[in-house]
Design a protein around this motif. Sequence first.
Motif, short mmCIF file in Angstrom:
data_model
loop_
_atom_site.label_atom_id
_atom_site.label_comp_id
_atom_site.label_asym_id
_atom_site.label_seq_id
_atom_site.Cartn_x
_atom_site.Cartn_y
_atom_site.Cartn_z
N ALA A 129 0.82 -1.21 0.00
CA ALA A 129 0.00 0.00 0.00
C ALA A 129 0.86 1.26 0.00
N TRP A 130 2.05 1.19 0.59
CA TRP A 130 2.96 2.33 0.68
C TRP A 130 4.37 1.79 0.88
N HIS A 131 5.36 2.52 0.39
CA HIS A 131 6.75 2.16 0.70
C HIS A 131 7.59 3.42 0.76
N GLY A 132 8.68 3.33 1.49
CA GLY A 132 9.60 4.45 1.62
C GLY A 132 10.94 3.96 2.14
N TRP A 133 11.94 4.80 2.01
CA TRP A 133 13.31 4.48 2.44
C TRP A 133 13.59 5.20 3.74
N LEU A 134 14.03 4.46 4.77
CA LEU A 134 14.32 5.04 6.07
C LEU A 134 15.77 4.78 6.45
N THR A 135 16.37 5.74 7.14
CA THR A 135 17.68 5.52 7.72
C THR A 135 17.51 4.56 8.90
N GLU A 136 18.60 3.99 9.39
CA GLU A 136 18.48 3.09 10.55
C GLU A 136 17.88 3.79 11.76
N PRO A 137 18.31 5.03 12.10
CA PRO A 137 17.67 5.70 13.24
C PRO A 137 16.17 5.95 13.02
N GLU A 138 15.78 6.33 11.81
CA GLU A 138 14.36 6.52 11.52
C GLU A 138 13.59 5.20 11.66
N LEU A 139 14.20 4.12 11.19
CA LEU A 139 13.55 2.81 11.28
C LEU A 139 13.43 2.35 12.73
N ARG A 140 14.46 2.58 13.53
CA ARG A 140 14.39 2.21 14.95
C ARG A 140 13.22 2.92 15.63
#
Length: 175
Positions: A129-140
Amino acid sequence: MDELVERVDDQDRALGVVVSRRQAVRESWLHRVAVTVCRDERGRILVHRRSEELSRFPGFYEVVVGGAVGVGESYEQAAARELAEELGVRVLPRLLFTFLNRSGLSPHWLGVHEAVAPDTVAADPDEVAWHGWLTEPELRSALLEWRFTPDSHEAFSRYLAFRTAHTSPRADPER
């Protein structure tokens, strides 16, 4: 149509028994699933939200892309197929490790891969439904705030541990 999978034992050895994935999940029979952590050239990690139409964890976020290993497939073949089907990405993912995962709907062997994917992917709207790229800190941060699948939490924590173990400087054996 339901996918066909091979039942495996607690050592990840094929038992020679083919069943539907739905039946394997319902009966808690061990089978194989292949997933990939996708990174871009800058090291960001692809995160996606599952379609609301999916039967398993609709609307949940995932750190990994993947699915069941089909009959006669290797973990790597299944991971590559799933990347092509779900994201339109044709890359060869690298198998990092496997483990017996008991955190999802039913127990299964999970083969965790890594791949470098292009920034632009053609996500299948029936799956993503949605996708995006996250940095490791954003993902944490997202892992604490968003609703992720159990497999995502388990696979990603093991992925980070694997990366740490395989990139940290080794102690000098002469000391």
